[in-house]
Design an enzyme around this catalytic site. Structure first.
Site, PDB file in Angstrom:
ATOM      1  N   CYS A 243       0.858  -1.171   0.000  1.00 52.16           N
ATOM      2  CA  CYS A 243       0.000   0.000   0.000  1.00 52.16           C
ATOM      3  C   CYS A 243       0.900   1.228   0.000  1.00 52.16           C
ATOM      4  CB  CYS A 243      -0.939  -0.010   1.213  1.00 52.16           C
ATOM      5  SG  CYS A 243      -2.341   1.129   1.045  1.00 52.16           S
TER       6      CYS A 243
ATOM      7  N   LYS B 189     -12.349  -4.879   2.719  1.00 51.29           N
ATOM      8  CA  LYS B 189     -11.744  -4.012   3.733  1.00 51.29           C
ATOM      9  C   LYS B 189     -12.697  -2.847   3.984  1.00 51.29           C
ATOM     10  CE  LYS B 189      -7.534  -1.384   4.786  1.00 51.29           C
ATOM     11  NZ  LYS B 189      -6.203  -0.964   4.281  1.00 51.29           N
TER      12      LYS B 189
ATOM     13  N   ARG C 299     -11.204   7.602   4.231  1.00 55.53           N
ATOM     14  CA  ARG C 299     -10.992   6.608   3.175  1.00 55.53           C
ATOM     15  C   ARG C 299     -12.304   5.976   2.717  1.00 55.53           C
ATOM     16  NH1 ARG C 299      -5.793   4.276   6.461  1.00 55.53           N
ATOM     17  NH2 ARG C 299      -4.308   5.843   5.731  1.00 55.53           N
TER      18      ARG C 299
ATOM     19  N   GLU D  36     -16.982  -7.501  -4.304  1.00 59.56           N
ATOM     20  CA  GLU D  36     -15.553  -7.203  -4.177  1.00 59.56           C
ATOM     21  C   GLU D  36     -14.717  -8.484  -4.252  1.00 59.56           C
ATOM     22  OE1 GLU D  36     -13.737  -4.579  -4.086  1.00 59.56           O
ATOM     23  OE2 GLU D  36     -15.008  -2.888  -3.538  1.00 59.56           O
TER      24      GLU D  36
ATOM     25  N   LYS E  86     -11.324  -7.687   6.546  1.00 58.28           N
ATOM     26  CA  LYS E  86     -10.706  -6.793   7.532  1.00 58.28           C
ATOM     27  C   LYS E  86     -11.691  -5.666   7.839  1.00 58.28           C
ATOM     28  CE  LYS E  86      -6.701  -3.771   8.237  1.00 58.28           C
ATOM     29  NZ  LYS E  86      -5.489  -3.165   7.647  1.00 58.28           N
TER      30      LYS E  86
ATOM     31  N   SER F   3      -6.059  -3.846  14.935  1.00 59.97           N
ATOM     32  CA  SER F   3      -5.390  -3.233  16.083  1.00 59.97           C
ATOM     33  C   SER F   3      -6.326  -2.913  17.247  1.00 59.97           C
ATOM     34  CB  SER F   3      -4.654  -1.969  15.636  1.00 59.97           C
ATOM     35  OG  SER F   3      -5.547  -1.051  15.011  1.00 59.97           O
TER      36      SER F   3
END
Length: 331
Positions: free
Chosen positions: A120, A201, A223, A239, A254, A280
């Site tokens: 990325c 994602k 985003r 997707e 994710k 995270s």
């Protein structure tokens, strides 16, 4: 009591019997440990919002790789935090960039350890976005330009493969990214390098601590124009199907914890390995609650991982990987 009497408890009467009929198992081979490598020397800095996760400079990598190897973990997900950032993420595809140098070093330390390279631009752009910013000629509105970004992502993937990455993991959510990267890798002679697509994602609130770790917080906007709306599930199938058609070798969801229904959808509809990214904030929430003594950390972690497996995950990317390996060794 009339016949028949159903006694499901018969198969729960002892630990050995429960183990014998257990439907899903978590093993050390299921988990991947993410690591963060940064520039400089002598650096092993704990990430404040992710207890037990560190930034390592190249000269401190050996202790982390040695620990991962000793625990029997087979794969890592590699993130780089560069010294230099610019508008087009130049250091992402620099053959002497931080990810490329770290890959060389890790392969020196343990040639058999699988390196999954995060592909990325967000850590490498000064905007914190996952591609090249384009301003609309009429409205002036700024957004990520899909096709210009693809060109740089292909260069990044090829550079990472040249450095020795075993798997390319594009996390950008640009349309057509799998096809572009697959073509670029094949043309460069890396037709044997698989693509772990970040197929589904979401534009999630669960990424906060990671953005501290990767220094990738967007400098403006968000985003949501390229990551998925958390409210959508049918879109996830579109997707994933696109990535399958374009040549993906793995399909990732994710985050994982709030999206186990999506993991199951992919498992039921496609025959590629399904990857769950235990992100995270999912990690940090458990660590924070455990630090307060509110929960049994090991029990919660292993129940969560088993739930991912039950939902259909074949592989789990998790900051708990080293903890899980220790739990399993001590059982």
């Amino acid at each position: 009591m009339s016949f028949p009497v159903i006694r499901n408890r018969r198969l729960r009467s002892s630990s050995a019997l429960r183990s014998l009929v257990r439907e899903n198992q978590v093993t050390v081979n299921d988990v991947v440990q993410p690591i963060f490598v940064t520039h400089g020397e002598g650096i092993k800095d704990e990430i404040p919002s992710m207890p037990g996760v560190y930034h390592f400079s190249l000269d401190r990598l050996e202790e982390e790789i040695s620990e991962i190897t000793a625990l029997g973990i087979q794969a890592i997900l590699l993130f780089g935090v560069p010294e230099h950032k610019d508008a087009i993420g130049t250091s992402a595809y620099d053959d002497k960039g931080i990810v490329q140098r770290a890959t060389h070093r890790i392969k020196e330390l343990n040639p058999s350890l699988l390196i999954i390279a995060d592909t990325c631009l967000c850590q490498f752009t000064d905007t914190g976005h996952c591609g090249v910013i384009h301003h609309h000629p009429i409205t002036g509105q700024a957004d990520v330009h899909n096709d210009l970004s693809l060109e740089l992502l292909v260069r990044t993937a090829v550079s990472q493969a040249k450095a020795g990455a075993d798997i390319i993991a594009p996390s950008n959510m640009m349309d057509g990214y799998v096809q572009a990267i697959r073509a670029g890798l094949d043309e460069a002679g890396f037709d044997n390098v698989p693509i772990m697509a970040y197929s589904v994602k979401y534009a999630s609130a669960y990424y906060g601590p990671f953005r501290d770790a990767a220094h990738s917080t967007p400098q403006f906007g968000d985003r949501k124009t390229y990551q998925m709306d958390p409210a959508n599930s049918r879109e996830a199938l579109r997707e994933a199907e696109s990535d399958v058609i374009e040549g993906a070798d793995f399909l990732m969801v994710k985050p994982a914890l709030a999206y186990m229904d999506i993991i199951r959808m992919l498992k039921d509809n496609f025959d590629l390995p399904v990857v769950a990214y235990n992100v995270s904030a999912e990690y940090s929430m458990i660590k924070a609650a455990a630090a307060q003594g509110w929960i049994n950390e090991e029990a919660i972690v292993m129940e969560t991982m088993t739930s991912f497996k039950r939902a259909g995950a074949d592989i789990i990317l998790t900051y708990f990987a080293k903890d899980i390996a220790r739990y399993l060794q001590n059982r």
